[in-house]
Design an enzyme around this catalytic site. Sequence first.
Site, PDB file in Angstrom:
ATOM      1  N   HIS A 124      69.669-117.878 -37.856  1.00 33.03           N
ATOM      2  CA  HIS A 124      69.864-116.985 -36.703  1.00 33.03           C
ATOM      3  C   HIS A 124      69.529-115.524 -37.027  1.00 33.03           C
ATOM      4  CE1 HIS A 124      71.466-120.104 -34.222  1.00 33.03           C
ATOM      5  NE2 HIS A 124      72.553-120.292 -34.953  1.00 33.03           N
ATOM      6  N   ASP A 160      68.823-128.084 -36.675  1.00 37.10           N
ATOM      7  CA  ASP A 160      70.181-127.623 -36.386  1.00 37.10           C
ATOM      8  C   ASP A 160      70.403-127.717 -34.875  1.00 37.10           C
ATOM      9  OD1 ASP A 160      72.431-125.660 -37.830  1.00 37.10           O
ATOM     10  OD2 ASP A 160      72.206-125.236 -35.700  1.00 37.10           O
ATOM     11  N   HIS A 162      71.730-125.677 -32.940  1.00 39.50           N
ATOM     12  CA  HIS A 162      71.472-124.380 -32.303  1.00 39.50           C
ATOM     13  C   HIS A 162      70.030-123.965 -32.578  1.00 39.50           C
ATOM     14  CE1 HIS A 162      75.842-124.416 -33.349  1.00 39.50           C
ATOM     15  NE2 HIS A 162      75.939-124.031 -32.087  1.00 39.50           N
ATOM     16  N   ASP A 247      75.056-130.162 -37.324  1.00 42.04           N
ATOM     17  CA  ASP A 247      76.004-129.985 -36.228  1.00 42.04           C
ATOM     18  C   ASP A 247      75.578-130.706 -34.947  1.00 42.04           C
ATOM     19  OD1 ASP A 247      73.931-128.177 -36.311  1.00 42.04           O
ATOM     20  OD2 ASP A 247      75.182-126.389 -36.120  1.00 42.04           O
TER      21      ASP A 247
END
Length: 308
Positions: A124, A160, A162, A247
């Site tokens: 991120h 991931d 996200h 995740d």
Amino acid sequence: MKLGYAYDDTFLLHDTGTFHPESPQRLESILNRLHKTSYFKDMHWIKPNKLPLELIESVHNHRHRERFSVIQGKRGSFDGDTPYSESSFDAALLAAGSGVDLVNKIRSNEIESGIALVRPPGHHAETGRSMGFCLLNNIAITAGYLLTQGVEKVYILDWDVHHGNGTQEIFYDSDKVFFTSLHQYPYYPGTGSVHERGEGKGQNYTLNIPLAMGSGDKEYLHYFQETVVPSMLEFQPEYVLISAGFDGHKRDPLAGMNLSTNAFAEFTRLVLSATKQIGAKTVSFLEGGYDLDALAESVEAHIAVLAG
């Protein structure tokens, strides 16, 4: 297959606070599980070196390097999600240095592939800011380093849950780094629509595969086979770097996907069959995953395939 893993106990000292999901227990649960496997003792441990500060600017800007540098020995927060403690500066430099060390060991034929078992995670972090638990963009720094070493093409695959907004933003106008992300959408951090495809020279070198909440093995494997692997074979990279977040697992508390543990083994098999065809090297980077048991099981499923 000689698999190297980068790890340092300093990663456990990056203290995010009592209730933060990105906790030291994540790495402890992974290592406890790996120590019980038959193959872990055959993996090649690489004690990482801290990333030289000037290499931060291979992908981040000078302002970000300065903002990051002042956290040394301090406690605070970049934003509501992204705290740091007295050891976070060292942990982040070791996490970012892990990828560089792994590719150097591959280049000198000491290992064939690698995994960075690190925290803080990285995908991120953008050119100019830390966010989403991430201080420095570990995978982007490794890709940037490879490009300075004469490597012409790097493929980054981010599974991931996200979207890897930082990695996308850093290489958005590059035709040397192909970035692919499969992620829950719409979801944090809000980026990753199918229309984000790169710009300038980087046009069509960004591939986003936004997936609806509740997607599971069937949906993901469809896109791996029909879209991800073909894009890899067409791009013909010398290195495939994986932002390996776990995740998307059905037991993860931070997201709403429905992946099984075995899905991560399947993803890895598909990637390795593609890299074998094109002669590319693979390095994986730990990103998210917040149910401790699901995380440890899924990382083990991923590593078992990497280790052959």
